[in-house]
Structures are given as structure tokens and as C-alpha cells.
Design an enzyme around this catalytic site. Structure first.
Site, PDB file in Angstrom:
ATOM      1  N   ASP A 152      32.340   5.308   5.200  1.00 57.88           N
ATOM      2  CA  ASP A 152      31.106   6.061   5.398  1.00 57.88           C
ATOM      3  C   ASP A 152      31.012   6.554   6.835  1.00 57.88           C
ATOM      4  O   ASP A 152      30.996   5.759   7.782  1.00 57.88           O
ATOM      5  CB  ASP A 152      29.903   5.177   5.068  1.00 57.88           C
ATOM      6  CG  ASP A 152      28.594   5.959   5.040  1.00 57.88           C
ATOM      7  OD1 ASP A 152      28.620   7.191   5.223  1.00 57.88           O
ATOM      8  OD2 ASP A 152      27.538   5.337   4.820  1.00 57.88           O
ATOM      9  N   ASP A 346      28.725  15.031   6.011  1.00 60.91           N
ATOM     10  CA  ASP A 346      28.523  13.652   5.579  1.00 60.91           C
ATOM     11  C   ASP A 346      29.463  13.284   4.446  1.00 60.91           C
ATOM     12  O   ASP A 346      29.541  13.991   3.438  1.00 60.91           O
ATOM     13  CB  ASP A 346      27.067  13.482   5.125  1.00 60.91           C
ATOM     14  CG  ASP A 346      26.717  12.030   4.821  1.00 60.91           C
ATOM     15  OD1 ASP A 346      27.305  11.129   5.446  1.00 60.91           O
ATOM     16  OD2 ASP A 346      25.838  11.811   3.972  1.00 60.91           O
TER      17      ASP A 346
END
Length: 468
Positions: A152, A346
Site C-alpha cells: 500500500d 494510489d
């Protein structure tokens, strides 16, 4: 003499006709080449992933890991409880809502866990942390034990569940016991490593404790320790990470999380001397394919755009989106539509989010190209869907994202459509609720790019055909 003149006339006519046909063919070839950037001709059968994993039989360099979709056939995690497309998209919206809530304020007093970006990663009912996330396998300890962790770019602390486990969820691999590692050491709560955490405290033996709270009250807490991290065949000594003794929430079967953010505790900051604060990845075009996550610089044929920072989200990676084209034509939008809210790249968000006016223009243009195909019902947040049941091939307009510095990212055709089934293939973009909401480039639109983050030099790069 008359016969000779007639022959010459006929020859002249045929010669002119020949050159005329050559000219027509040349014009046609130029037109055809011009259309290459305007649309994709797609075999409908290719839209769905295979039930079998397809991984290229290639050697990987030491600092490179295989990256796979957590719910696909290449994943080692159990798949009997995979979330539905609607659940995945609902969770994706929850993540986006959480990011925008956090970005809306810079008042630390409103943040119950300090300035933790991990707290901006929500989970939701039905599936795991984040949504549509991808996993890699890392090793911890000596001898090394393998763990499947979500990667992430919006989180900093790497963590895994550890014994003694006061409260742990079910994971695929055996829970890690750091005392079995010859290179494990605790970290003092007076250490700078401990005080750098967003939320830390001292144990009864003066060792460092951490806590990270997630958007739905899922959480992990335990000891901050250091041990050897194995990244592919690279051994990274004294790597600091969370050893979670109390972990609750919807984390699925993953063993933990690999934080690739920009704060001191992230793997990128900790390995700066080894890899120069550079990492890259390629998200595969289908869940039945594998991509990669790499540390260090090895990228070629990459175009770079400046990396920006949002002070309210200091670990996330921002860049400047200036325009979008559909079918080779720029949408008639002011660049301030994107620059005012800012654009976030992202890895954890699935579907790209655009300002309302930009999404409306994109959707309108896309629908004009797709008028020959029957529409299908909306799929959660995706409102422009088509039924390709009776087609062998379909013609879909190209979409390109144009960034500051003259960088053009031509979205792979698998990043244009989100395909729940052949009868429900949807435009893989969604509109934000408000013009002030952050623009987000999600992982679907990043498919097959070699995406390079050069944190030291503050630039982000895109290269074509990264997974091949």
C-alpha cells in the site's frame, strides 16, 4: 501510327490509374495508423480473467517481488470467501470517502491517531483491508519465514501478526514468533525510532509499543521490533516493523501490510541507503496474471512528472493531472478542474475518481463512441455499462491521462473497462461527489504501466508494457 498512339494513351491511362491507386492506399494507411491511438479493437473473450494463473517464466533480480491480485488464481490466499464486485466497489468508495475526510482538515486534534496515514485506509463489510489490493511475499527473521502482505502506497508501517497473540484474526500462514529468529531485537520506547511513530507508548519492560487505528475501527497494536527483512533474495538487516499482538477487523487472510509511504518508518525511508528511495511496480492486466514490485532504480523508457505533496496527506504521492483525452481528442476542460483539488496516485484505490464536471465530460464522450452497443444496468458506483453478449469483438475508444511535464499515459484497454461479466462491462471511472474532493488515479487505470516512484528526486514515472 494511330495504333501506336492508342497504345501509348492506354498505357498512360493505366499508369495514372496505378499511381492514383497507390496514392489512395497510402492515404488509407496513414488514416489507419492515425486511428491506432483513437480506439482499441478488443476480443470479448479476453475481457475475463482465466481461472488459471499465468506467470512469465523469467528470472527476477534480487530486489524484485511477484505482485498478484489477492483474490485471483495467482494468490496463495484462500479464495472461497471472495467479495462480490458490488462489495469491492462499495469498499472502494469507503476508502475514497475516508481519504477525502482526512484531507479536508489539517487539525491534528481531530485525528484520534495523530497523523497516521494508515488511519486513512478503511475497511468495510464483507472483505479485507483496502479493496482490490495486491499482495507480495516477504520474509522475516533468521531463518526467514514467508508472509503474504498487502502492499500500500498510502501506509507507512509494515506489520504482521505475532505470538503471543492476545487477539488475532485467521490468516493463511503460521503466525510469526520473533523469538525463534536469531536476529530479532526489541526497540526501546526511548528510541527515536519509537518517538517517530504517530502513536506509541512504553511496555512494562520499557520496550516500544505501537498502535494503528483504521477507518472502521479495525486496528493493529503490538511491539515495534527490528529483525531481518528478506525482499526477494535481498536481506535487509535491522528492519523496523510492527509485531501485532492485538489485531482486529476485516483484514481477510493476509498476514499483514507492507507500507510504501513517505514517512521515516516506511520501507522506502528505511532502505534509502540501499535503494535510493526508488521503487516501482506493475499491476497486471488481469487477476490471473502477475506483476511485480521492485526496490531500486532499473527503469528504462520512462517519462517523469513532478511528485507533489499534500500537507494534509504527507505520505501519499501526488502529481499534476492537466488533461484527459478520449478517442485521441482532449476533453474541453480547464486544467484548474484537476489542480484545485489535487491528484493522488494510489495503489489501494481501485477505480479512478474525477471531479464531477470532468467525469461528466468523459462519460458523455465515451457514450458517444459506444452507441452501437446495448447498455447494461449500473454496477454500484459505475453508471456507464454495456452488454457485449452477442459480440466477438468490440471497439472501445482510447483514454489517455496527460500529466505535467508533457507525460501522456495511454490507459491500457483493461483499465478502461471494469468487467463484472460479458453482459456487464462498465466504464472504469467514477465521479467525485464534490469538485473539492481529491482526484484519484486508481490501480485499474495503472494496469500494465511500469510506475516508478523516485522519492529522493521527487518525480513519478510511467513506462509502457511494464509487466511484459
Amino acid at each position: 501510327m494511330a495504333s501506336s498512339s492508342s497504345s501509348l494513351l492506354i498505357f498512360y491511362i493505366f499508369l495514372n490509374l496505378f499511381f492514383f491507386l497507390l496514392l489512395v492506399e497510402k492515404i488509407s494507411l496513414v488514416s489507419a495508423r492515425g486511428l491506432v491511438g483513437e480506439h482499441h479493437i478488443i476480443d470479448v473473450k479476453s475481457l475475463l480473467p482465466s481461472s488459471n494463473c499465468s506467470v512469465p517464466d523469467k528470472g527476477t533480480r534480487a530486489s524484485k517481488l511477484k505482485l498478484v491480485h489477492r483474490h485471483g488464481p495467482c494468490s496463495s490466499l484462500a479464495r472461497q470467501d471472495n467479495p462480490s464486485h458490488v462489495e469491492l466497489l462499495q469498499q472502494d468508495q469507503s476508502r475514497v470517502d475516508s481519504i477525502n475526510r482526512r484531507a479536508a482538515t489539517n487539525a491534528a486534534s481531530l485525528n484520534p491517531v495523530g497523523d497516521s496515514l494508515s488511519a486513512r485506509v478503511p475497511a468495510n463489510t464483507g472483505a479485507a483491508l483496502g479493496t482490490g489490493n495486491y499482495i507480495v511475499n516477504i520474509g522475516l527473521g533468521t531463518p526467514s519465514k514467508s508472509f503474504s502482505v498487502v502492499f500500500d502506497t498510502g501506509s507507512d508501517l509494515t506489520w504482521t501478526q505475532c505470538v503471543p497473540c492476545d487477539n488475532c484474526y485467521t490468516q493463511k500462514d503460521p503466525i510469526y514468533d520473533p523469538t525463534q529468529s536469531s536476529t530479532f531485537t526489541n526497540i526501546s520506547c526511548n528510541s527515536n525510532y519509537c518517538t517517530q511513530l504517530d502513536q506509541s507508548s512504553c511496555s512494562s519492560t520499557s520496550t516500544c509499543l505501537y498502535q494503528v487505528q483504521y477507518g472502521d475501527n479495525s486496528q493493529t497494536q503490538g511491539s515495534l521490533i527490528q529483525d531481518t527483512l528478506t525482499f526477494s533474495s535481498d536481506n535487509i538487516p535491522n528492519f523496523r516493523y510492527g509485531c501485532g499482538h492485538d489485531n482486529s477487523g476485516l483484514f481477510g487472510k493476509s498476514d499483514g501490510l507492507l507500507g510504501l509511504g513517505r514517512e521515516p518508518v516506511s520501507i522506502i525511508s528505511q532502505t534509502a541507503q540501499l535503494y535510493g528511495k526508488v521503487f516501482s511496480y506493475c499491476i497486471p492486466s488481469k487477476s490471473s496474471y502477475a506483476g511485480y514490485l521492485a526496490l531500486g532504480s532499473s527503469a528504462t523508457s520512462v517519462q517523469y512528472t513532478p511528485m507533489l505533496t499534500n500537507p494534509n496527506l504527507p505520505s501519499f504521492y501526488f502529481l499534476k493531472l492537466v488533461a484527459i483525452s478520449v478517442g485521441g481528442q482532449r476533453l474541453a476542460l480547464s486544467p484548474t478542474v484537476f489542480s484545485s483539488p489535487g491528484t493522488l496516485l494510489d495503489s489501494g484505490t481501485v477505480i479512478s475518481r474525477l471531479p464531477p464536471t470532468a467525469y461528466s465530460a468523459l462519460r458523455s464522450s465515451f457514450r458517444q463512441y459506444m452507441t452501437n452497443y446495448p447498455t447494461a444496468p449500473a454496477l454500484s458506483i459505475l453508471d456507464t455499462c454495456y452488454d457485449f453478449t452477442n459480440y466477438q469483438t468490440v471497439k472501445v475508444p482510447s483514454i489517455a491521462l496527460l500529466f505535467d511535464g508533457g507525460v501522456t499515459a495511454n490507459v491500457d484497454f483493461t483499465g478502461i473497462l471494469y468487467v463484472a461479466s460479458i453482459s456487464q462491462a462498465c466504464l472504469a471511472f467514477a465521479g467525485n461527489n464534490d469538485a473539492s474532493d481529491i482526484v484519484i488515479i486508481g490501480n485499474v487505470q495503472q494496469r500494465r504501466f511500469n510506475v516508478v516512484y523516485d522519492v529522493g528526486n521527487l518525480k513519478i514515472g510511467f513506462g509502457a508494457n511494464g509487466c511484459s
